[in-house]
Structure formats: structure tokens, C-alpha cells
Enzyme design. Sequence first.
Site, PDB file in Angstrom:
ATOM      1  N   LYS A  13      35.730  12.676  18.127  1.00  0.00           N
ATOM      2  CA  LYS A  13      36.291  12.360  16.969  1.00  0.00           C
ATOM      3  C   LYS A  13      36.415  11.014  16.525  1.00  0.00           C
ATOM      4  O   LYS A  13      36.581  10.060  17.450  1.00  0.00           O
ATOM      5  CB  LYS A  13      38.024  12.821  17.208  1.00  0.00           C
ATOM      6  N   THR A  73      38.840  18.787  17.990  1.00  0.00           N
ATOM      7  CA  THR A  73      38.755  17.373  17.938  1.00  0.00           C
ATOM      8  C   THR A  73      39.939  17.099  17.453  1.00  0.00           C
ATOM      9  O   THR A  73      40.691  15.968  17.483  1.00  0.00           O
ATOM     10  CB  THR A  73      37.632  17.022  16.897  1.00  0.00           C
ATOM     11  N   ARG A 200      20.558 -28.643   7.548  1.00  0.00           N
ATOM     12  CA  ARG A 200      20.818 -27.338   6.483  1.00  0.00           C
ATOM     13  C   ARG A 200      22.189 -27.136   6.948  1.00  0.00           C
ATOM     14  O   ARG A 200      22.696 -27.150   7.870  1.00  0.00           O
ATOM     15  CB  ARG A 200      19.855 -26.133   6.825  1.00  0.00           C
ATOM     16  N   ILE A 248      19.441 -20.957  15.415  1.00  0.00           N
ATOM     17  CA  ILE A 248      20.715 -19.768  15.778  1.00  0.00           C
ATOM     18  C   ILE A 248      20.368 -19.611  17.232  1.00  0.00           C
ATOM     19  O   ILE A 248      21.336 -19.466  17.933  1.00  0.00           O
ATOM     20  CB  ILE A 248      20.685 -18.852  14.616  1.00  0.00           C
TER      21      ILE A 248
HETATM   22  O1  LIG Z   1      17.816 -20.413  13.308  1.00  0.00           O
HETATM   23  C1  LIG Z   1      16.875 -19.806  12.798  1.00  0.00           C
HETATM   24  N1  LIG Z   1      16.073 -19.186  13.537  1.00  0.00           N
HETATM   25  C2  LIG Z   1      14.883 -18.763  13.292  1.00  0.00           C
HETATM   26  O2  LIG Z   1      14.161 -17.938  13.876  1.00  0.00           O
HETATM   27  C3  LIG Z   1      14.490 -18.817  11.793  1.00  0.00           C
HETATM   28  N2  LIG Z   1      13.452 -18.233  11.097  1.00  0.00           N
HETATM   29  C4  LIG Z   1      13.825 -18.932   9.971  1.00  0.00           C
HETATM   30  O3  LIG Z   1      13.075 -18.392   8.754  1.00  0.00           O
HETATM   31  N3  LIG Z   1      14.859 -19.422   9.691  1.00  0.00           N
HETATM   32  C5  LIG Z   1      15.419 -19.522  10.831  1.00  0.00           C
HETATM   33  N4  LIG Z   1      16.532 -20.166  11.538  1.00  0.00           N
END
Ligand SMILES: O=c1[nH]c(=O)c2[nH]c(=O)[nH]c2[nH]1
Length: 325
Positions: A13, A73, A200, A248
Site C-alpha cells: 500500500k 492492503t 557562475r 557539482i
Molecule cells: O558542475 C557541472 N558538471 C558537469 O558535468 C557539467 N556539464 C555542464 O554542461 N555543466 C556542468 N556543470
Amino acid sequence: MSKNHQATPAYGKGSVLAYRTYLPSLTGVKVIPESSFKGRENILFAANIEVTVAGEAFRPSFSEGDNSLVVATDSMKNFIQRHLGTFQGTTMEGFLDYTARAFLDKYDQISSVELKGDLLSFEQMDRTMSEERTPSQLVFKQSNNEQSQATIQIERTASEYEITKQQSSLKDLQLIKVQGNSFSGFVRDEYTTLPEDSNRPLFIYLNIHWTYEHNHEALGDQPAKYVAAEQIRDLAASIFDQTQTKSIQHLIYVIGCSILNIFPQLLYVSFESQNHTWDLIVDDIPNSEGKVYTEPRPPYGFQLFTVTREDAAKEKAQHAAESAQ
Ligand SMILES: O=c1[nH]c(=O)c2[nH]c(=O)[nH]c2[nH]1
């Protein structure tokens, strides 16, 4: 929907809502410098639970239409809601463990049970008495921001119950850092149109999952070992603030290492991140360092990474070596 890798018949559920008032408070967690979190009063404990039960005993219900061992359920929903009334612990992880074991105790035909619970967020509002503002003990605001989630799977073995999966999560944390982020040095070839960027605004969505080395430490009955989603949230934001991000990928690695170094009871931390970095519209505003951005167009990029204790130890040693220089 839970995946059933073993191909054991399973059913359950979803969206079982159960709101409990005055659960015992969570106190005694390890307080960390990056977070003001000290515990949860649990005046309101609002849960959205999904249960999946599995067992060979349910095969005839699929193959023959034989419902003799089928727990409706609808009954599972009642079972979960009533167990929130008898639960005496303080955390979602604890509630899922308590209820999963209760399912196995009650129904022999269930060989394993998985419970997943979202802790629905209700934020305590303020009240003013004699011109002094204090947290209200009565009024809460439902919040649709990031959410904490827990998952536990318990299997019936010959002699006992065994936790076969345990995970705590923070889902859909959306963080923007307005500057101090670069992305450069990536592959440049005939497909590359993205310019290198030394500064950025970085807008990321994060799902963070953590697992304890000893499953029972996830439950909250030893609060000094319990890691709260609020602490993970605050730690992630604090690391983001302090880090000149290169990508990232690197940011989540650094966040993961910090989490593991601060909470040695955790075995690993895994990430699902998404890049929602804004598009630049106005670059130069006279007499201002400001800019104007807008939502990026789809598609979006994502990253998946699991940080281990080995990674965290390496990062810590490197950090110590750098500080010593
Ligand atoms: O932090 C990022 N990682 C990437 O792999 C990536 N690729 C992208 O186009 N921008 C970013 N930014």
C-alpha cells in the site's frame, strides 16, 4: 514503487497518511557547529508511508486467485496507522523498524517487509506573549520544501529477523550559491558550445542518502548516534558556502566526505544531484555587481556518486597535510 529484484511475489500500500501528535521528543543528538539542530519536539509527527510485503506464500493469490493468505492492503493501512498510536520511539527510522517487525510477528506468510516513510514537514510558527516571541506549541505551517525519508527492509530468517536494507534520506534540497563557482577544463571538441565559466551562479537539487555501519544506530533510541536530516541539510549548505566549487561532481564529493568525517557511525553517503544553473540575461548593471538570470531551459545534467569511508579518510589526510604547510 519499490522494485522487487528477487522476483518473490510482493504487494503493498502506498500513500498511507498517519499524523501523530505528541510523540516523545528526540533529544540528545550530537550537536555540530554547522547546524542549530538540537532535536525534534515531535508535537506533530506526520508520516506518509509505503509498505511492501513479499513472500512465496502469496504466489497462489497471483496464479490461482486464492486469497486465503492475502492480507488486504486496506488492513495494512489500518495496521500502520494504529501502530503509530502505540509507537514509543522518536524517529521515522524507529517507527518503520517497529512496524516492520510487527508485520512479521502478526503474519507468518510474510517473508520480508519493506517500509518507506516520508516525514512530512510542519514548521513551528511563532507566538507573541507580552511582546516576547517564542515558538508556538500549537500552530504549525505545512512546508513543501525538502523532505526527509527513511527506508527499512526486514527479512524473516530461520531464527530471527534481519535488517536487509536501511537508508535515511534528505530529498529535494534545492540550493543556490550566487557566486564562487567555476566550471572549466572539461573536454573541448567539435560538440562543445559551452564556454568555460570562472564564476557562475550554481543552482542544484540534491537527494542525499546515508547508511549506518550498525543498522540499529539509525533508529534513534541511542540519540547520540542518530544523524538528523536537518543536520545533513545544514552541513551541505555550509560546505557549499565555504567551497570554491569546480563542479557539482566535486562539490558533492566534498559534502559527502564532511558528512562521513563528522559522523563516523555512517558507512557511506550517496548523492543524486541535478544542475539547474540559471541562464544569464543581464550581465552589466551600472554601479552594481548584480546580474539578472532566468530559469535554464531543459534538459538538465545530473550526477550520481557514493562517498565511502575510504574517500573520507583520504580527504581528511589531504586536508591535514595542506593545513600543516
Ligand atoms: O558542475 C557541472 N558538471 C558537469 O558535468 C557539467 N556539464 C555542464 O554542461 N555543466 C556542468 N556543470
